[in-house]
Design a protein around this motif. Structure first.
Motif, PDB file in Angstrom:
ATOM      1  N   ASP A  68      -6.965   9.576  -3.756  1.00  0.00           N
ATOM      2  CA  ASP A  68      -6.168  10.623  -4.398  1.00  0.00           C
ATOM      3  C   ASP A  68      -4.689  10.275  -4.370  1.00  0.00           C
ATOM      4  O   ASP A  68      -3.991  10.378  -5.376  1.00  0.00           O
ATOM      5  CB  ASP A  68      -6.384  11.969  -3.686  1.00  0.00           C
ATOM      6  N   GLU A  69      -4.217   9.876  -3.204  1.00  0.00           N
ATOM      7  CA  GLU A  69      -2.785   9.601  -3.056  1.00  0.00           C
ATOM      8  C   GLU A  69      -2.499   8.173  -2.624  1.00  0.00           C
ATOM      9  O   GLU A  69      -1.356   7.852  -2.332  1.00  0.00           O
ATOM     10  CB  GLU A  69      -2.169  10.574  -2.041  1.00  0.00           C
ATOM     11  N   SER A  70      -3.518   7.338  -2.576  1.00  0.00           N
ATOM     12  CA  SER A  70      -3.260   5.960  -2.143  1.00  0.00           C
ATOM     13  C   SER A  70      -3.350   4.990  -3.324  1.00  0.00           C
ATOM     14  O   SER A  70      -4.163   5.171  -4.237  1.00  0.00           O
ATOM     15  CB  SER A  70      -4.234   5.560  -1.038  1.00  0.00           C
ATOM     16  N   ILE A 123       0.871  -1.166   0.000  1.00  0.00           N
ATOM     17  CA  ILE A 123       0.000   0.000   0.000  1.00  0.00           C
ATOM     18  C   ILE A 123       0.911   1.219   0.000  1.00  0.00           C
ATOM     19  O   ILE A 123       1.837   1.306   0.801  1.00  0.00           O
ATOM     20  CB  ILE A 123      -0.894   0.039   1.268  1.00  0.00           C
ATOM     21  N   SER A 124       0.671   2.122  -0.942  1.00  0.00           N
ATOM     22  CA  SER A 124       1.441   3.358  -0.999  1.00  0.00           C
ATOM     23  C   SER A 124       0.508   4.526  -0.720  1.00  0.00           C
ATOM     24  O   SER A 124      -0.623   4.549  -1.191  1.00  0.00           O
ATOM     25  CB  SER A 124       2.060   3.512  -2.391  1.00  0.00           C
ATOM     26  N   ASN A 125       1.008   5.501   0.044  1.00  0.00           N
ATOM     27  CA  ASN A 125       0.185   6.669   0.353  1.00  0.00           C
ATOM     28  C   ASN A 125       0.727   7.964  -0.234  1.00  0.00           C
ATOM     29  O   ASN A 125       0.234   9.048   0.077  1.00  0.00           O
ATOM     30  CB  ASN A 125       0.013   6.797   1.871  1.00  0.00           C
ATOM     31  N   GLU A 171       6.368   7.260  -1.673  1.00  0.00           N
ATOM     32  CA  GLU A 171       6.314   5.878  -1.182  1.00  0.00           C
ATOM     33  C   GLU A 171       6.336   4.884  -2.334  1.00  0.00           C
ATOM     34  O   GLU A 171       6.966   3.830  -2.250  1.00  0.00           O
ATOM     35  CB  GLU A 171       5.043   5.662  -0.335  1.00  0.00           C
ATOM     36  N   THR A 172       5.664   5.219  -3.410  1.00  0.00           N
ATOM     37  CA  THR A 172       5.668   4.336  -4.586  1.00  0.00           C
ATOM     38  C   THR A 172       7.077   4.211  -5.150  1.00  0.00           C
ATOM     39  O   THR A 172       7.532   3.126  -5.503  1.00  0.00           O
ATOM     40  CB  THR A 172       4.686   4.867  -5.653  1.00  0.00           C
ATOM     41  N   GLU A 173       7.774   5.349  -5.193  1.00  0.00           N
ATOM     42  CA  GLU A 173       9.155   5.320  -5.688  1.00  0.00           C
ATOM     43  C   GLU A 173      10.045   4.449  -4.797  1.00  0.00           C
ATOM     44  O   GLU A 173      10.912   3.729  -5.283  1.00  0.00           O
ATOM     45  CB  GLU A 173       9.740   6.738  -5.726  1.00  0.00           C
ATOM     46  N   LEU A 215      -4.404   5.251 -16.492  1.00  0.00           N
ATOM     47  CA  LEU A 215      -3.705   6.534 -16.583  1.00  0.00           C
ATOM     48  C   LEU A 215      -3.679   7.174 -15.196  1.00  0.00           C
ATOM     49  O   LEU A 215      -4.715   7.243 -14.532  1.00  0.00           O
ATOM     50  CB  LEU A 215      -4.460   7.434 -17.578  1.00  0.00           C
ATOM     51  N   GLY A 216      -2.517   7.623 -14.771  1.00  0.00           N
ATOM     52  CA  GLY A 216      -2.402   8.280 -13.475  1.00  0.00           C
ATOM     53  C   GLY A 216      -2.279   7.333 -12.302  1.00  0.00           C
ATOM     54  O   GLY A 216      -2.234   7.768 -11.148  1.00  0.00           O
ATOM     55  N   ALA A 217      -2.211   6.033 -12.573  1.00  0.00           N
ATOM     56  CA  ALA A 217      -2.075   5.066 -11.478  1.00  0.00           C
ATOM     57  C   ALA A 217      -0.725   5.239 -10.780  1.00  0.00           C
ATOM     58  O   ALA A 217      -0.629   5.131  -9.550  1.00  0.00           O
ATOM     59  CB  ALA A 217      -2.227   3.643 -12.022  1.00  0.00           C
ATOM     60  N   GLY A 218       0.302   5.479 -11.591  1.00  0.00           N
ATOM     61  CA  GLY A 218       1.633   5.643 -10.996  1.00  0.00           C
ATOM     62  C   GLY A 218       2.703   4.773 -11.641  1.00  0.00           C
ATOM     63  O   GLY A 218       3.749   4.528 -11.049  1.00  0.00           O
ATOM     64  N   LYS A 219       2.481   4.339 -12.869  1.00  0.00           N
ATOM     65  CA  LYS A 219       3.439   3.477 -13.561  1.00  0.00           C
ATOM     66  C   LYS A 219       4.752   4.220 -13.838  1.00  0.00           C
ATOM     67  O   LYS A 219       5.838   3.679 -13.629  1.00  0.00           O
ATOM     68  CB  LYS A 219       2.836   2.958 -14.875  1.00  0.00           C
ATOM     69  N   THR A 220       4.633   5.445 -14.303  1.00  0.00           N
ATOM     70  CA  THR A 220       5.842   6.223 -14.567  1.00  0.00           C
ATOM     71  C   THR A 220       6.534   6.589 -13.253  1.00  0.00           C
ATOM     72  O   THR A 220       7.768   6.568 -13.159  1.00  0.00           O
ATOM     73  CB  THR A 220       5.497   7.472 -15.402  1.00  0.00           C
ATOM     74  N   THR A 221       5.740   6.882 -12.237  1.00  0.00           N
ATOM     75  CA  THR A 221       6.303   7.176 -10.911  1.00  0.00           C
ATOM     76  C   THR A 221       7.088   5.963 -10.389  1.00  0.00           C
ATOM     77  O   THR A 221       8.202   6.101  -9.864  1.00  0.00           O
ATOM     78  CB  THR A 221       5.164   7.538  -9.936  1.00  0.00           C
ATOM     79  N   PHE A 222       6.514   4.790 -10.544  1.00  0.00           N
ATOM     80  CA  PHE A 222       7.192   3.554 -10.138  1.00  0.00           C
ATOM     81  C   PHE A 222       8.509   3.404 -10.911  1.00  0.00           C
ATOM     82  O   PHE A 222       9.544   3.041 -10.336  1.00  0.00           O
ATOM     83  CB  PHE A 222       6.264   2.361 -10.415  1.00  0.00           C
TER      84      PHE A 222
HETATM   85  N1  LIG Z   1       0.732   6.852  -4.004  1.00  0.00           N
HETATM   86  C1  LIG Z   1       1.038   7.342  -5.241  1.00  0.00           C
HETATM   87  N2  LIG Z   1       1.773   6.598  -6.091  1.00  0.00           N
HETATM   88  C2  LIG Z   1       2.052   7.058  -7.340  1.00  0.00           C
HETATM   89  N3  LIG Z   1       1.669   8.238  -7.832  1.00  0.00           N
HETATM   90  C3  LIG Z   1       0.940   9.025  -7.021  1.00  0.00           C
HETATM   91  C4  LIG Z   1       0.587   8.616  -5.699  1.00  0.00           C
HETATM   92  N4  LIG Z   1      -0.153   9.584  -5.120  1.00  0.00           N
HETATM   93  C5  LIG Z   1      -0.256  10.557  -6.031  1.00  0.00           C
HETATM   94  N5  LIG Z   1       0.392  10.242  -7.170  1.00  0.00           N
HETATM   95  C6  LIG Z   1       0.441  11.098  -8.378  1.00  0.00           C
HETATM   96  O1  LIG Z   1      -0.257  10.431  -9.406  1.00  0.00           O
HETATM   97  C7  LIG Z   1       0.364  10.688 -10.656  1.00  0.00           C
HETATM   98  C8  LIG Z   1       0.797   9.378 -11.287  1.00  0.00           C
HETATM   99  O2  LIG Z   1       1.254   9.671 -12.568  1.00  0.00           O
HETATM  100  P1  LIG Z   1       2.123   8.662 -13.417  1.00  0.00           P
HETATM  101  O3  LIG Z   1       3.154   8.015 -12.592  1.00  0.00           O
HETATM  102  O4  LIG Z   1       2.560   9.412 -14.630  1.00  0.00           O
HETATM  103  O5  LIG Z   1       1.005   7.561 -13.794  1.00  0.00           O
HETATM  104  P2  LIG Z   1       0.907   6.586 -15.045  1.00  0.00           P
HETATM  105  O6  LIG Z   1       2.278   6.420 -15.625  1.00  0.00           O
HETATM  106  O7  LIG Z   1       0.361   5.318 -14.457  1.00  0.00           O
HETATM  107  O8  LIG Z   1      -0.068   7.234 -15.989  1.00  0.00           O
HETATM  108  C9  LIG Z   1       1.570  11.588 -10.387  1.00  0.00           C
HETATM  109  O9  LIG Z   1       1.182  12.927 -10.582  1.00  0.00           O
HETATM  110  C10 LIG Z   1       1.854  11.309  -8.917  1.00  0.00           C
HETATM  111  O10 LIG Z   1       2.470  12.392  -8.266  1.00  0.00           O
END
Ligand SMILES: Nc1ncnc2c1ncn2[C@@H]1O[C@H](COP(=O)(O)OP(=O)(O)O)[C@@H](O)[C@H]1O
Ligand SMILES: [Mg+2]
Length: 146
Positions: A134-136, A5-7, A11-13, A35-42
């Motif tokens: 929003d952030e989880s 679980i990431s908040n 945390e995801t990074e 889209l916006g799940a956090g794949k690029t963030t990961f």
């Molecule tokens: N827990 C979280 N994990 C990942 N991203 C998060 C989280 N909470 C908020 N965010 C935001 O959600 C967005 C995720 O975008 P991104 O990583 O580009 O998603 P994707 O590649 O899946 O479309 C970013 O703006 C990031 O800051």
């Protein structure tokens, strides 16, 4: 199967960084998640673990972004890829033996991809990120077995 679980994005990074430290050349990460799940963030966390100093950005327009750290990272966006022919056309297979880690967003577009990539030379991981607030996020990491 590991569940996290990431908040926050940070945390995801961190989860990705810890996971990325055990990756080996040739390994493949296949993302699932909207889209916006956090794949690029990961992927940003993965890149840090692989010793990449460059800033990781979405490969949406390039199809693949290449990063060269201690180990190369090839970050694909398969959003517009709908079949194996498309995959061959963008040269995806050429990256398998380039001594790096492949991370591919929108792998769900080609459901047979995971099994197809299991050739005994690499470990294939499925990383599923689900937005639960929003952030989880719920992050499931699974090693794909034939
Ligand atoms: N827990 C979280 N994990 C990942 N991203 C998060 C989280 N909470 C908020 N965010 C935001 O959600 C967005 C995720 O975008 P991104 O990583 O580009 O998603 P994707 O590649 O899946 O479309 C970013 O703006 C990031 O800051
Ligand atoms: Mg992305």
């Amino acid at each position: 199967m590991s569940e996290f679980i990431s908040n926050s994005a940070e945390e995801t990074e961190k989860i990705a960084y810890d996971f990325g430290e055990k990756l080996m050349a040739g390994d493949i990460i296949l993302y699932k998640g909207d889209l916006g799940a956090g794949k690029t963030t990961f992927t940003k966390g993965l890149a840090k673990a692989l010793g990449v100093d460059d800033t990781v950005t979405s490969p949406t327009f390039a199809l693949v972004n290449e990063y060269y750290g201690k180990m190369p990272l090839f970050h694909f966006d398969l959003y517009r890829i709908v079949c194996f022919d498309d995959l061959y056309a963008i040269g995806f297979l050429d990256y398998l033996d380039r001594g790096g880690v492949i991370a591919a967003e929108w792998s769900e577009n080609i459901p047979a991809l995971a099994e197809e990539m299991c050739d005994g030379k690499r470990t294939v991981y499925s990383v599923c990120i689900e937005k639960t607030g929003d952030e989880s996020r719920k992050i499931l990491i699974d090693e794909v077995q034939l």
